[in-house]
Every structure is written in structure tokens, then in C-alpha cells.
Design a protein around this motif. Sequence first.
Motif, mmCIF file in Angstrom:
data_model
loop_
_atom_site.group_PDB
_atom_site.id
_atom_site.type_symbol
_atom_site.label_atom_id
_atom_site.label_comp_id
_atom_site.label_asym_id
_atom_site.label_seq_id
_atom_site.Cartn_x
_atom_site.Cartn_y
_atom_site.Cartn_z
ATOM 1 N N LEU A 43 0.966 -1.399 -0.040
ATOM 2 C CA LEU A 43 -0.006 -0.156 -0.092
ATOM 3 C C LEU A 43 0.910 1.285 -0.196
ATOM 4 N N THR A 44 0.374 2.132 -0.824
ATOM 5 C CA THR A 44 1.073 3.456 -0.863
ATOM 6 C C THR A 44 0.250 4.664 -0.568
ATOM 7 N N LEU A 45 0.542 5.387 0.271
ATOM 8 C CA LEU A 45 -0.310 6.567 0.567
ATOM 9 C C LEU A 45 -0.371 7.741 -0.313
ATOM 10 N N ILE A 46 -1.553 8.059 -0.659
ATOM 11 C CA ILE A 46 -1.747 8.954 -1.930
ATOM 12 C C ILE A 46 -1.958 10.386 -1.133
ATOM 13 N N ALA A 47 -2.738 10.256 -0.098
ATOM 14 C CA ALA A 47 -2.893 11.795 0.423
ATOM 15 C C ALA A 47 -3.740 11.523 1.783
ATOM 16 N N THR A 48 -3.575 12.573 2.503
ATOM 17 C CA THR A 48 -4.428 12.688 3.851
ATOM 18 C C THR A 48 -5.383 13.702 3.643
ATOM 19 N N ALA A 49 -6.641 13.629 4.107
ATOM 20 C CA ALA A 49 -7.649 14.502 3.929
ATOM 21 C C ALA A 49 -8.452 14.898 5.041
ATOM 22 N N ASN A 50 -8.209 16.220 5.559
ATOM 23 C CA ASN A 50 -8.918 16.743 6.871
ATOM 24 C C ASN A 50 -10.135 17.597 6.347
ATOM 25 N N ILE B 104 3.115 3.968 6.907
ATOM 26 C CA ILE B 104 3.692 3.618 6.252
ATOM 27 C C ILE B 104 3.924 2.049 6.157
ATOM 28 N N PHE B 105 3.546 1.271 4.947
ATOM 29 C CA PHE B 105 3.699 -0.099 4.876
ATOM 30 C C PHE B 105 5.013 -0.712 4.299
ATOM 31 N N GLY B 106 5.076 -1.730 4.957
ATOM 32 C CA GLY B 106 6.154 -2.779 4.402
ATOM 33 C C GLY B 106 5.811 -3.222 2.897
ATOM 34 N N SER B 107 6.715 -3.782 2.429
ATOM 35 C CA SER B 107 6.214 -4.525 0.924
ATOM 36 C C SER B 107 5.402 -5.601 1.048
ATOM 37 N N GLY B 108 5.319 -6.421 2.451
ATOM 38 C CA GLY B 108 4.471 -7.205 2.431
ATOM 39 C C GLY B 108 5.304 -8.767 2.422
#
Lengths: 112, 115
Positions: A43-50, B104-108
Motif C-alpha cells: 500500500l502506498t499513501l496517496i494523500a491525507t484529507a482533513n 507507512i507499509f512494508g512491502s508485504g
Amino acid sequence: SAVISQKPSRDICQRGTSLTIQCQVDSQVTMMFWYRQQPGQSLTLIATANQGSEATYESGFVIDKFPISRPNLTFSTLTVSNMSPEDSSIYLCSVDGRNEQFFGPGTRLTVL
Amino acid sequence: AQSVAQPEDQVNVAEGNPLTVKCTYSVSGNPYLFWYVQYPNRGLQFLLKYITGDNLVKGSYGFEAEFNKSQTSFHLKKPSALVSDSALYFCAVSSGYSSASKIIFGSGTRLSIRP
């Protein structure tokens, strides 16, 4: 705990079109997060929304490509604009809870 | 900047044997550490977390994790594996001093339990 729903659960879209994903939470939350999980990836974080302010985007993600709305404390949308096959991913929203984050079921997007 | 590493893409264990899924982290300040599990075609499920306190954290489905500050590790363990434990496991770290921070996630690591 928080119960999160996302719409649509999955979609197949044509290149160059846009898709808006909705995220609904059953309780009021301060922060909502949007993640992308590309096939076979983490999972990659795209954005944080407040609520009431512009979303904060992570490196590599821009507002023109992924505009986000946060009109109230229980709802947010993520739009994937001008889609290409590289945008095929699972998109997940999450909310902050008490010392943990809760995740929605995800929206599986396929771009042809 | 915070980061988390899962050095093994895949872990294979026989049913009934103990299992360990490794995770190391890097974060400034006190870490908030998490394990999540993802079953095929299902969402991400929370397993356990470390915020403070005992280094051994017990979570769902018989899993536990040990926080080791000197080794900056947070390995996931289970004494006796089940075939139903086969899934994708993610280690994650939260930044800053508040739990209301981005994760933040690791690669799994894909865990495969053979009967």
C-alpha cells in the motif's frame, strides 16, 4: 471501531476517463487517508484529507491527477483523472481510530 | 523519514509448526507499529499493534509480535500455524508522536502454510 464502505467496489474504465470513488464512515473522524495498492504491491499513501482543508499529497501524487474532496467528517471522495492502464490498482480509504487505522474494503479499478 | 522493511517476500511453513514473519523499522521518536493481514479479494484486517508497554504484544487469531528496540524489529509470530493463516501480511509504522498520523507499509510477506 469504525465501519467503512466504499463505492464502487470495482470498475472497469476506458483510458482517458475519470472515476470518482466514494468513502463513507459510520462515525465522525478527523483524518481520512487514501491509499493505492498496485497489483502484487504494498500500500502506498496517496494523500491525507482533513475536513475543511485541502488534502495533503505524498511525493509522486498531485491534485490534478487525484483530486480529493472532504465535505464533512464522515465522507470523502477520490477521483482518478485521465486514467491510464498504469492506474489499475486497488484504492483504499482509511480513517484514524484509537491508536490504529481502519480500512475500507477497497475499490478495484481496471483501466483498459 | 520513517520506513519499514520486510526482508522476506514469502515464508513457507508446515501446519502445526511455529511461524515468524520478520519486520524491521526506522522512525524518529517512539514508533507506533502494526501488523495487518490481507486475504485474497478481501480488505485489510488489523492484527495487532505496539504503542508502548510490554514488548510482547498479543493480537487476533493467536498471533503475537515482539518489539525489540535495540534491533528495531517487530517480528510477527505464532506458535502453531494453520492452513487458514495463509495470506499476505503487512508490517507498518506510524510517524510522529500521535497515532493519528500516516502509516507507512512494508512491502508485504506472503505466508504459505502447507498441510
